[in-house]
Structure formats: structure tokens, C-alpha cells
Enzyme design. Structure first.
Site, mmCIF file in Angstrom:
data_model
loop_
_atom_site.group_PDB
_atom_site.id
_atom_site.type_symbol
_atom_site.label_atom_id
_atom_site.label_comp_id
_atom_site.label_asym_id
_atom_site.label_seq_id
_atom_site.Cartn_x
_atom_site.Cartn_y
_atom_site.Cartn_z
ATOM 1 N N GLY A 77 20.447 30.147 -10.008
ATOM 2 C CA GLY A 77 21.651 29.928 -9.222
ATOM 3 C C GLY A 77 22.041 28.482 -8.997
ATOM 4 N N ALA A 122 18.107 31.650 -16.262
ATOM 5 C CA ALA A 122 18.285 30.861 -15.039
ATOM 6 C C ALA A 122 18.572 29.393 -15.335
ATOM 7 C CB ALA A 122 17.090 30.957 -14.106
ATOM 8 N N GLY A 123 19.524 28.851 -14.580
ATOM 9 C CA GLY A 123 19.848 27.432 -14.651
ATOM 10 C C GLY A 123 21.164 27.111 -15.322
ATOM 11 N N LYS A 135 13.436 44.143 -17.006
ATOM 12 C CA LYS A 135 13.229 42.706 -16.853
ATOM 13 C C LYS A 135 12.354 42.494 -15.624
ATOM 14 C CE LYS A 135 15.255 38.400 -15.452
ATOM 15 N NZ LYS A 135 16.351 37.803 -14.667
ATOM 16 N N ASN A 168 24.031 34.909 -14.781
ATOM 17 C CA ASN A 168 24.843 35.638 -13.822
ATOM 18 C C ASN A 168 25.742 34.676 -13.046
ATOM 19 O OD1 ASN A 168 24.152 38.043 -11.115
ATOM 20 N ND2 ASN A 168 26.053 37.392 -12.024
ATOM 21 N N SER A 169 25.112 33.765 -12.283
ATOM 22 C CA SER A 169 25.877 32.887 -11.394
ATOM 23 C C SER A 169 26.914 32.053 -12.131
ATOM 24 C CB SER A 169 24.922 31.959 -10.635
ATOM 25 O OG SER A 169 24.030 32.696 -9.842
#
Length: 263
Positions: free
Chosen positions: A166, A192-193, A105, A214-215
Site C-alpha cells: 500500500g 506489493a509496492g 495466496k 491492488n492499491s
């Protein structure tokens, strides 16, 4: 039973059951990482090579001891890289550490404040990596033209952000994502987001092939439970996309037919 048959989710010639990809950072320890990922049902796990030990630091805890390459597809990423040279070097290191592994990635960041992709440096790195035989999944902006160019260059998947990394703000740009999806010649994954299960479902309802996060899991009050929630959110969103939602209307319409109404 529905007659609609979903096409498989395939990357670099390999087919996956789960359309949820998860990261390994920000958990309190390796055991929580293991349990949350197991609960998510993810088969592809992304690892920040510059921040996580996968063998480059002998004697330190190794993530691969709990996230085994025999069970998961390890997706090394270039998080923390701010120019093409750093990103290419990181991918080469990952290939060496993972015995010739070519699926990566690519993310090249513009600055620490926004973690927005540096598109110019991303394109530079992608050109080199594709020529060197890497299977490149690429984090990018929500610009449909850039997404198209990255696919034409040979990237195997484009991963536009839905919101800043994040932030948990959710799908901030559904219209740009829809354009990218309409023109897509390779899998499109939101990256993301995402902050909660409904965000993941929306991404899938738009037609994304998968979602990486992830977050949203690691920063939840109960990461293991949130991992399980995300598993079901991805499944529900994909099913709703395949089913086709009802059209939106300005005015009401009766749920039951009016013919034969008792007067």
C-alpha cells in the site's frame, strides 16, 4: 517480426494470457471494482477472504456477483492473518466456499504498521497447506534464501514484496529481486509496492513472471484508467525483458556510424 517466442505464464497447470493479477479491495463500490478489473485485462483476481463476502455472509453483497468465477480465476488470499493457524483456517474456508478450489495466496503478516511478512509463520502455514493439496502462491520477504526454501517446500509461486503493502514506493529492492529471479525454479511475481505504471514495467523488465497489485489501481484518481495503464505497462515490460536492453555506458556513443563522414 521478432523470432523470440515468449513462454506461457502458467499456474497450477493453467495458462494465462495476462501477466497482471489484481486485488478487489479499496474501491468505492462493486461497480468500480468491476470496471477497473475489466480495464486491466487481468484474468486472476485475488480476494481477501477475511474482509470480503464471497458467500460466507448470506444476504450481503457478494463480490462474486460482479467478479464471476466463470470469467476470472479467483485467488483467495489470507490478508489480515497474523499467524499460521489463522492462515490455514482461512484457506480451508475458501476451499469450502469455492467448491474445492485449491489455488490460494498465502500471506501471514508480522504487524499492522509494516504489513511485512512473518516468515516463520509463513513457512509453518505453507508446510501444512502444501501437505493438504493446496496450490500455494506465497507472499514473502525479498530474502533469496527464504524464497528458495518456499519453492523447495512445494509452493507453486513465490511473491516477494517490492515495497511495503500500500505504499506505492515502487521497486525498492531490485538487486535482491534479481538474485531471487536467477535462482527461481517456480514463477516469481512481484507483490506489493507498485504505485504506478512505470513500477510495473520495471518489475517485468527484471524478469518477473507477473505482478500483483491492488492499491496502485484502486487508489488512483481514476482507477479505471489506471487499470488500463497497468495492462499496457505489464505488456511493455515483458516485451522489453524479452528484447534485452542495451548495456549501460558511462560515456556517450554516436547513434550513427562515423565511417564515411563528410568532411
Amino acid at each position: 517480426m521478432s523470432a523470440i517466442i515468449d513462454k506461457p505464464f502458467t499456474l497450477a497447470g493453467r495458462t494465462y494470457e495476462s501477466r497482471l493479477l489484481v486485488g478487489t479491495g479499496k474501491y468505492k463500490d462493486l461497480e468500480e471494482t468491476r470496471l477497473a478489473i475489466e480495464a486491466s485485462g487481468a484474468e486472476i483476481v485475488t480476494v481477501a477472504v477475511r474482509r470480503t463476502n464471497i458467500g460466507q455472509n448470506p444476504g450481503e453483497p457478494n463480490l462474486l456477483d460482479v467478479i464471476s468465477p466463470d470469467k476470472y480465476t479467483i485467488l483467495p488470499n489470507t490478508a489480515g492473518c497474523f499467524n499460521a493457524e489463522e492462515a490455514v483456517r482461512t484457506c480451508r474456508l475458501a476451499r469450502e466456499l469455492l467448491d474445492g478450489h485449491t489455488l490460494v495466496k498465502l500471506e501471514v503478516l508480522a504487524d499492522q504498521k509494516t504489513l511485512f511478512p512473518n516468515v516463520i509463520e509463513t513457512i509453518k502455514a505453507a508446510e501444512v497447506l502444501v501437505k493438504e493439496g493446496f496450490d500455494v502462491m506465497v507472499y514473502t520477504s525479498d530474502d533469496p534464501i527464504i524464497a528458495r526454501q518456499l519453492a523447495e517446500m512445494g509452493c507453486i509461486a513465490v511473491m516477494p514484496l517490492a515495497g511495503l503493502i500500500g505504499t506505492g514506493l515502487g521497486i525498492c529492492n531490485p538487486y535482491n529481486l534479481r538474485i531471487i529471479l536467477e535462482e527461481a525454479t517456480v514463477p516469481v511475481l512481484v507483490d506489493a509496492g507498485v504505485g504506478t505504471a512505470s513500477d510495473a514495467t520495471i518489475a517485468m523488465e527484471l524478469g518477473c513472471e507477473a505482478v500483483l497489485m491492488n492499491s496502485a489501481i484502486a487508489h488512483a484518481q481514476d482507477p479505471i484508467l489506471m487499470g488500463a495503464a497497468m495492462k499496457h505497462a505489464i505488456i511493455a515490460g515483458r516485451m522489453a525483458y524479452l528484447a534485452g536492453r542495451m548495456p549501460k555506458k558511462l560515456y556517450a556513443s554516436a547513434s550513427s556510424p562515423l565511417d564515411g563522414l563528410i568532411k
